[in-house]
Scaffold this active site. Structure first.
Site, PDB file in Angstrom:
ATOM      1  N   HIS A 121      10.919   1.848  45.545  1.00 16.74           N
ATOM      2  CA  HIS A 121      11.472   3.018  44.147  1.00 16.74           C
ATOM      3  C   HIS A 121      12.556   3.746  44.672  1.00 16.74           C
ATOM      4  O   HIS A 121      12.748   3.988  46.071  1.00 16.74           O
ATOM      5  CB  HIS A 121      10.397   3.473  43.121  1.00 16.74           C
ATOM      6  N   HIS A 141      15.561   9.094  37.422  1.00 20.96           N
ATOM      7  CA  HIS A 141      15.464   7.400  38.070  1.00 20.96           C
ATOM      8  C   HIS A 141      15.596   7.143  36.512  1.00 20.96           C
ATOM      9  O   HIS A 141      15.500   7.266  35.607  1.00 20.96           O
ATOM     10  CB  HIS A 141      14.574   7.642  39.259  1.00 20.96           C
ATOM     11  N   CYS A 167      15.663   0.837  38.837  1.00 22.19           N
ATOM     12  CA  CYS A 167      16.403   1.973  39.917  1.00 22.19           C
ATOM     13  C   CYS A 167      17.363   2.257  40.749  1.00 22.19           C
ATOM     14  O   CYS A 167      18.165   2.992  41.207  1.00 22.19           O
ATOM     15  CB  CYS A 167      14.647   2.248  40.434  1.00 22.19           C
TER      16      CYS A 167
END
Length: 188
Positions: A122, A134, A74
């Site tokens: 994240h 993402h 990510c």
């Protein structure tokens, strides 16, 4: 210059015996046409370049620690996306969040904003209202996904990368790397 002052002729409008670059039948441009021409000539903002990059990587596999065309995690995807826009980001999601003092609320999210979830574990990038791009997790690929209630519940915060904020982060990082000042040793 106002819209009335801008004239344009196309080669097709020139008579066949004349040089096609001369203006023989000028046409006045409308305000919308002038706006479109100016937008085409204006440089793309960093967030737009970053978003285009991230969206172009859809389908690329998630790779833990990855930040290359072979795969992204990510924060690696965000790092490379903004790098293409001329903005250097730190490597991890937590560092990326901490690099900016100004935080963005859920209700104020705009395309290009970095959004953080799960205790800064994240990060994604807002792609359009209600969606983010993402690299989710092992076994998945870079994709655009709707911001669900589940995401809202795990939302930590968001930042809007800008060169000024990144410069401040770089200065702090250099200060942390600097060696500790020499201490004096007392002798008896």
């Amino acid at each position: 210059m106002g819209a009335a002052g801008l004239l344009l002729a196309t080669p097709a409008q020139a008579s066949p015996k004349e040089d096609p670059t001369t203006l023989t039948d000028p046409t006045t441009l409308t305000g919308a046409e002038i706006k479109r021409i100016r937008e085409q000539q204006a440089p793309k903002p960093a967030w737009k370049i970053a978003l285009d990059f991230a969206m172009s990587k859809r389908g690329t596999p998630y790779v833990w620690g990855g930040a290359s065309p072979r795969g992204y995690d990510c924060s690696g995807l965000m790092l490379r996306a903004y790098e293409h826009g001329g903005i250097e980001l730190p490597r991890t999601a937590a560092e990326q969040y901490g690099a900016f003092s100004k935080k963005i609320a859920w209700k104020d999210l705009k395309p290009g904003d970095l959004v953080f979830f799960h205790g800064l574990g994240h990060v994604g990038m807002i792609s359009r209202p209600g969606y983010m791009v993402h690299s989710p997790h092992t076994g998945d690929v870079v994709k655009e996904e709707r911001l669900t209630d589940w995401r809202r519940d795990s939302f930590v915060g968001a930042v809007r990368p800008d060169p000024k904020g990144v410069r401040l982060w770089a200065r702090l990082k250099e200060q942390r790397r600097a060696p500790a000042p020499a201490t004096f040793k007392a002798t008896l």
